[in-house]
Design a protein around this motif. Structure first.
Motif, PDB file in Angstrom:
ATOM      1  N   PHE A   1     -22.993  28.135  21.440  1.00 55.07           N
ATOM      2  CA  PHE A   1     -21.810  27.722  20.683  1.00 55.07           C
ATOM      3  C   PHE A   1     -21.132  26.536  21.361  1.00 55.07           C
ATOM      4  CE2 PHE A   1     -17.249  28.073  19.734  1.00 55.07           C
ATOM      5  CZ  PHE A   1     -17.267  28.124  18.352  1.00 55.07           C
ATOM      6  N   MET A   2     -21.019  26.596  22.689  1.00 57.85           N
ATOM      7  CA  MET A   2     -20.406  25.500  23.438  1.00 57.85           C
ATOM      8  C   MET A   2     -21.237  24.228  23.331  1.00 57.85           C
ATOM      9  SD  MET A   2     -19.314  27.793  26.750  1.00 57.85           S
ATOM     10  CE  MET A   2     -19.024  26.393  27.839  1.00 57.85           C
ATOM     11  N   VAL A   3     -22.545  24.365  23.403  1.00 53.20           N
ATOM     12  CA  VAL A   3     -23.432  23.207  23.272  1.00 53.20           C
ATOM     13  C   VAL A   3     -23.233  22.548  21.917  1.00 53.20           C
ATOM     14  CG1 VAL A   3     -25.846  22.520  22.970  1.00 53.20           C
ATOM     15  CG2 VAL A   3     -25.192  23.942  24.912  1.00 53.20           C
ATOM     16  N   SER A   4     -23.139  23.382  20.879  1.00 53.04           N
ATOM     17  CA  SER A   4     -23.017  22.864  19.518  1.00 53.04           C
ATOM     18  C   SER A   4     -21.731  22.081  19.298  1.00 53.04           C
ATOM     19  CB  SER A   4     -23.104  24.024  18.528  1.00 53.04           C
ATOM     20  OG  SER A   4     -22.941  23.556  17.200  1.00 53.04           O
ATOM     21  N   TYR A   5     -20.619  22.590  19.843  1.00 56.06           N
ATOM     22  CA  TYR A   5     -19.324  22.000  19.518  1.00 56.06           C
ATOM     23  C   TYR A   5     -18.689  21.168  20.633  1.00 56.06           C
ATOM     24  CZ  TYR A   5     -19.577  24.801  15.324  1.00 56.06           C
ATOM     25  OH  TYR A   5     -19.974  25.325  14.116  1.00 56.06           O
ATOM     26  N   LEU A   6     -19.312  21.117  21.805  1.00 51.13           N
ATOM     27  CA  LEU A   6     -18.753  20.322  22.900  1.00 51.13           C
ATOM     28  C   LEU A   6     -19.683  19.215  23.384  1.00 51.13           C
ATOM     29  CD1 LEU A   6     -17.109  23.119  25.116  1.00 51.13           C
ATOM     30  CD2 LEU A   6     -15.925  21.433  23.697  1.00 51.13           C
ATOM     31  N   TYR A   7     -20.978  19.468  23.364  1.00 49.98           N
ATOM     32  CA  TYR A   7     -21.927  18.553  24.000  1.00 49.98           C
ATOM     33  C   TYR A   7     -22.531  17.512  23.060  1.00 49.98           C
ATOM     34  CZ  TYR A   7     -21.622  21.381  28.201  1.00 49.98           C
ATOM     35  OH  TYR A   7     -21.153  22.031  29.320  1.00 49.98           O
ATOM     36  N   GLY A   8     -22.026  17.485  21.834  1.00 51.35           N
ATOM     37  CA  GLY A   8     -22.479  16.437  20.927  1.00 51.35           C
ATOM     38  C   GLY A   8     -21.449  15.339  20.739  1.00 51.35           C
ATOM     39  N   PHE A   9     -20.197  15.637  21.147  1.00 55.80           N
ATOM     40  CA  PHE A   9     -19.143  14.640  20.953  1.00 55.80           C
ATOM     41  C   PHE A   9     -18.128  14.640  22.095  1.00 55.80           C
ATOM     42  CE2 PHE A   9     -15.031  13.252  19.222  1.00 55.80           C
ATOM     43  CZ  PHE A   9     -15.380  11.989  18.775  1.00 55.80           C
ATOM     44  N   ILE A  10     -17.401  15.748  22.282  1.00 53.95           N
ATOM     45  CA  ILE A  10     -16.271  15.794  23.226  1.00 53.95           C
ATOM     46  C   ILE A  10     -16.687  15.409  24.639  1.00 53.95           C
ATOM     47  CG2 ILE A  10     -14.474  17.224  24.243  1.00 53.95           C
ATOM     48  CD1 ILE A  10     -14.142  16.683  21.263  1.00 53.95           C
ATOM     49  N   LEU A  11     -17.712  16.075  25.177  1.00 56.72           N
ATOM     50  CA  LEU A  11     -18.124  15.843  26.565  1.00 56.72           C
ATOM     51  C   LEU A  11     -19.060  14.640  26.710  1.00 56.72           C
ATOM     52  CD1 LEU A  11     -18.558  19.496  27.857  1.00 56.72           C
ATOM     53  CD2 LEU A  11     -16.616  17.946  28.149  1.00 56.72           C
ATOM     54  N   LEU A  12     -19.294  13.953  25.607  1.00 55.56           N
ATOM     55  CA  LEU A  12     -20.025  12.683  25.676  1.00 55.56           C
ATOM     56  C   LEU A  12     -19.063  11.509  25.602  1.00 55.56           C
ATOM     57  CD1 LEU A  12     -23.177  13.226  23.403  1.00 55.56           C
ATOM     58  CD2 LEU A  12     -22.898  13.683  25.840  1.00 55.56           C
TER      59      LEU A  12
END
Length: 300
Positions: free
Chosen positions: A104-115
């Protein structure tokens, strides 16, 4: 015999005096060199503090909100958004039906926010480390210090890398705190740490692009155009590739493809290799930046 011994004693004393004076002078030079290097590092890190605070606050807000949305009702709400705007959600890497909390974190954080936010930090700091000084004509104050150009460049790299490390470490800490406090026992901590190791490699590579641009160009507008333009363009290509269809071929033209969060947490060798390729690329970019800065005509 006595005269000979006295002469030897005098020679020994002279040699000892000369040797000690050399050691003292050498120590003084080393001390001056270290002091100048540390002062430069300290001054530049002060310039990073405000940015780090701002981006840390933004990341804290988004990470805490996203992780706290990991419950059946909120997941249904997010899935409904994905059904209404599938292409938009897919473009920023957001997928539905995550199997666990880390997915879930990968889906919603690692595609935009943490990039995006660490990338913005790299762009803003990378420009200010070399090109800004040259453009304003204040590089003379750095070059006049009792340090070599290589030392100046390597110290600026240390400043940039320190900022990236602090931002990624802080993001990891926030993720751990929110996940453990909100959903104890559901987060695979080891996989998260490995994942963020790959994320660190990506942002070190982006930092390398920004630093190299800062060393190549003396005008900040060109530095920003390339240092910010290349990562931004690469991310747009990644967004197109995420949508799929004919646009999926865009993944072959962006370095973001080398960072595969799903593959990293799944332990895929290709994803791990991709992270190491980014790390090796970062080392090459920083080394090229140092070489170019050493040979650069600064017009001072």
């Amino acid at each position: 015999m006595i005269v000979s011994e006295q002469l030897n004693y005098i020679k020994t004393r002279r040699f000892h005096a000369i040797f000690m004076s050399v050691i003292i002078e050498f120590s003084r030079c080393i001390g001056t060199y270290s002091s100048a290097k540390f002062e430069l590092y300290k001054r530049e890190m002060k310039g990073s503090i405000k940015l780090l605070i701002v981006f840390s606050a933004i990341i804290t807000m988004y990470v805490s909100i996203i992780i706290n949305m990991y419950d059946p009702q909120m997941k249904k709400t997010l899935d409904s958004f994905a059904e209404v705007m599938p292409e938009l959600m897919a473009s920023v890497g957001m997928k539905t039906n995550a199997a666990n909390l880390l997915g879930f974190m990968v889906s919603y954080l690692y595609g935009f926010i943490l990039l995006i936010f660490p990338m913005l930090f790299c762009i803003l700091r990378g420009n200010a480390l070399i090109a800004k000084y040259v453009d304003k004509g204040s590089m003379v104050s750095l070059v006049a210090a009792p340090v070599k150009r290589r030392t100046i460049a390597s110290t600026q790299i240390e400043v940039l890398v320190s900022g990236i490390l602090l931002l990624i470490f802080y993001s990891t800490a926030v993720e751990l705190i929110c996940a453990i406090s909100g959903f104890p026992g559901e987060l695979d901590i080891k996989e998260l740490l490995i994942l963020n190791g790959g994320l660190l490699c990506l942002h070190l590579f982006i930092g390398g692009i920004c630093f190299l641009s800062s060393c190549i160009f003396s005008d900040t507008k060109y530095c920003v155009a390339f240092g910010a333009g290349i990562p931004a363009f690469m991310y747009v290509l990644q967004m197109l590739a995420n949508v799929g269809g004919n646009a999926e071929k865009a993944k072959y033209f962006t370095f973001f493809t080398l960072f595969r969060p799903d593959g990293i947490i799944a332990g895929e060798s290709g994803a791990i290799v991709g992270a190491f390729v980014l790390l090796a690329g970062a080392v090459i970019l920083y080394a090229l930046g140092i070489m170019i800065f050493e040979r650069k005509d600064l017009h001072i």
